[in-house]
Scaffold this active site. Structure first.
Site, PDB file in Angstrom:
ATOM      1  N   ASN A  16      39.928  21.663  56.830  1.00 26.48           N
ATOM      2  CA  ASN A  16      39.792  20.839  55.722  1.00 26.48           C
ATOM      3  C   ASN A  16      38.664  20.024  55.442  1.00 26.48           C
ATOM      4  O   ASN A  16      38.324  19.607  54.210  1.00 26.48           O
ATOM      5  CB  ASN A  16      41.188  20.362  55.445  1.00 26.48           C
ATOM      6  CG  ASN A  16      41.197  19.293  54.395  1.00 26.48           C
ATOM      7  OD1 ASN A  16      41.298  19.790  53.021  1.00 26.48           O
ATOM      8  ND2 ASN A  16      41.426  18.254  54.586  1.00 26.48           N
ATOM      9  N   THR A  68      42.493  12.640  44.411  1.00 31.03           N
ATOM     10  CA  THR A  68      42.340  12.138  46.058  1.00 31.03           C
ATOM     11  C   THR A  68      41.524  10.768  45.713  1.00 31.03           C
ATOM     12  O   THR A  68      41.026  10.590  44.776  1.00 31.03           O
ATOM     13  CB  THR A  68      41.766  13.041  46.861  1.00 31.03           C
ATOM     14  OG1 THR A  68      40.422  13.486  46.353  1.00 31.03           O
ATOM     15  CG2 THR A  68      42.604  14.246  46.783  1.00 31.03           C
ATOM     16  N   LYS A  91      30.647  25.434  48.901  1.00 31.86           N
ATOM     17  CA  LYS A  91      31.952  25.705  48.899  1.00 31.86           C
ATOM     18  C   LYS A  91      32.405  27.656  48.453  1.00 31.86           C
ATOM     19  O   LYS A  91      32.821  28.191  49.212  1.00 31.86           O
ATOM     20  CB  LYS A  91      32.915  25.141  47.675  1.00 31.86           C
ATOM     21  CG  LYS A  91      33.104  23.668  48.104  1.00 31.86           C
ATOM     22  CD  LYS A  91      33.803  23.501  49.263  1.00 31.86           C
ATOM     23  CE  LYS A  91      34.418  22.393  49.672  1.00 31.86           C
ATOM     24  NZ  LYS A  91      35.396  21.935  50.725  1.00 31.86           N
ATOM     25  N   ILE A 150      42.439  17.732  41.945  1.00 31.01           N
ATOM     26  CA  ILE A 150      43.312  16.777  42.801  1.00 31.01           C
ATOM     27  C   ILE A 150      43.197  15.396  42.665  1.00 31.01           C
ATOM     28  O   ILE A 150      41.917  15.129  43.156  1.00 31.01           O
ATOM     29  CB  ILE A 150      43.650  17.642  44.039  1.00 31.01           C
ATOM     30  CG1 ILE A 150      43.633  19.367  44.080  1.00 31.01           C
ATOM     31  CG2 ILE A 150      44.796  17.088  44.856  1.00 31.01           C
ATOM     32  CD1 ILE A 150      44.826  19.762  42.991  1.00 31.01           C
ATOM     33  N   ASP A 159      39.446  13.518  62.210  1.00 32.39           N
ATOM     34  CA  ASP A 159      38.952  12.951  61.191  1.00 32.39           C
ATOM     35  C   ASP A 159      37.713  11.785  61.868  1.00 32.39           C
ATOM     36  O   ASP A 159      37.696  11.679  63.175  1.00 32.39           O
ATOM     37  CB  ASP A 159      39.723  12.186  60.330  1.00 32.39           C
ATOM     38  CG  ASP A 159      39.162  11.928  59.056  1.00 32.39           C
ATOM     39  OD1 ASP A 159      39.562  12.708  58.003  1.00 32.39           O
ATOM     40  OD2 ASP A 159      38.184  11.153  58.628  1.00 32.39           O
ATOM     41  N   TYR A 219      27.093  21.314  46.215  1.00 31.39           N
ATOM     42  CA  TYR A 219      28.550  21.304  46.598  1.00 31.39           C
ATOM     43  C   TYR A 219      29.181  22.603  46.088  1.00 31.39           C
ATOM     44  O   TYR A 219      29.831  23.184  47.053  1.00 31.39           O
ATOM     45  CB  TYR A 219      29.401  20.132  45.775  1.00 31.39           C
ATOM     46  CG  TYR A 219      30.730  20.192  45.881  1.00 31.39           C
ATOM     47  CD1 TYR A 219      31.154  19.454  47.139  1.00 31.39           C
ATOM     48  CD2 TYR A 219      31.647  20.528  45.013  1.00 31.39           C
ATOM     49  CE1 TYR A 219      32.626  19.525  47.446  1.00 31.39           C
ATOM     50  CE2 TYR A 219      33.194  20.878  45.371  1.00 31.39           C
ATOM     51  CZ  TYR A 219      33.584  20.082  46.592  1.00 31.39           C
ATOM     52  OH  TYR A 219      34.950  19.996  46.795  1.00 31.39           O
TER      53      TYR A 219
END
Length: 251
Positions: free
Chosen positions: A88, A189, A158, A187, A35, A154
């Protein structure tokens, strides 16, 4: 399962990356956490180690080829193999009308969301090919299947991740390497919460938002379970698959 399996996870500092790293470690994988955010990445590692898991943290900007080569080298120096790559790391676009997206924003999204995935595969695939086995899971998005309003760039990044996944899956199908995409949607996050905050605080709100038909949002752990499955031999006949885990957003 042998306890010597090694998984590399990018974007491991938070959200889906953190939940999946912890889940992989619980299932006997040694994990290489990657990361840009060193502090949070090391927190993920501490959580894994306090549960008795094994891993290392490597700081990297996934859009930088030298950084990617380095995290792959660190994984090999430490463990001598890479069985799983969970590609990811990604960023969300600021919701905005199409023509208001800056060229800088376009470049930033594409370099992290697409080039980052390309580079991870580019440097890990030769290792997996030499091993004669491996599994790659790329994080796309529900927006890679069906775009959401006001995040066209975006969505394009993807969609492209899905294209890379399928194209590579065909090339490596006979080489013992499976390459699949997971498409999370809705989700909870940190990224997701920051978007909700923007909407709530009078920022730009798209003219339509998809309904969460299950009446709730997903949890990072619900994605982690699917990634664990795709990484494992239980998914032995799956490659080039695009798996939506989105509470029916794409239906």
């Amino acid at each position: 399962m042998s306890h010597t399996q090694v998984a590399v996870v990018t974007g491991a500092a938070s959200g889906i990356g953190r939940a999946t790293s912890i889940k992989l470690a619980e299932n006997g994988y040694r994990v290489v956490l990657v990361d840009f955010n060193e502090e949070s990445g090391k927190e993920t590692l501490q959580q894994i180690q306090s549960n008795g898991g094994v891993g290392i943290f490597v700081k990297a900007d996934v859009s930088n080829p030298a950084n990617v080569e380095n995290y792959v080298k660190q994984a090999m120096d430490e463990y001598g193999r890479i069985d799983v790559l969970f590609n990811n790391a990604g960023i969300i676009q600021k919701f905005a009308p199409f023509t208001e997206v800056s060229i800088e924003e376009y470049e930033r999204i594409m370099s992290i969301n697409l080039k980052g995935i390309f580079l991870g595969m580019k440097y890990v695939l030769p290792i997996m090919e030499q091993q004669g086995k491996g599994a790659i899971v790329n994080t796309a998005s529900s927006a890679g299947i069906r775009p959401e309003h006001s995040i066209a760039v975006y969505s394009a990044s993807k969609h492209a991740v899905i294209g890379l996944t399928k194209g590579a899956a065909i090339e490596y199908a006979k080489k013992g390497i499976r390459i699949n995409a997971v498409c999370p949607g809705g989700i909870e996050t940190a990224i997701f919460k920051s978007v909700a905050d923007t909407f709530a605080n009078g920022g730009y709100v798209p003219e339509e938002l998809s309904p969460m038909r299950m009446g709730r949002h997903g949890q990072p752990n619900e994605i982690a379970e699917v990634v664990l499955f795709l990484a494992s031999e239980k998914a032995s006949f799956m490659t080039g698959s695009v798996v939506a885990v989105d509470g029916s957003l794409t239906v």
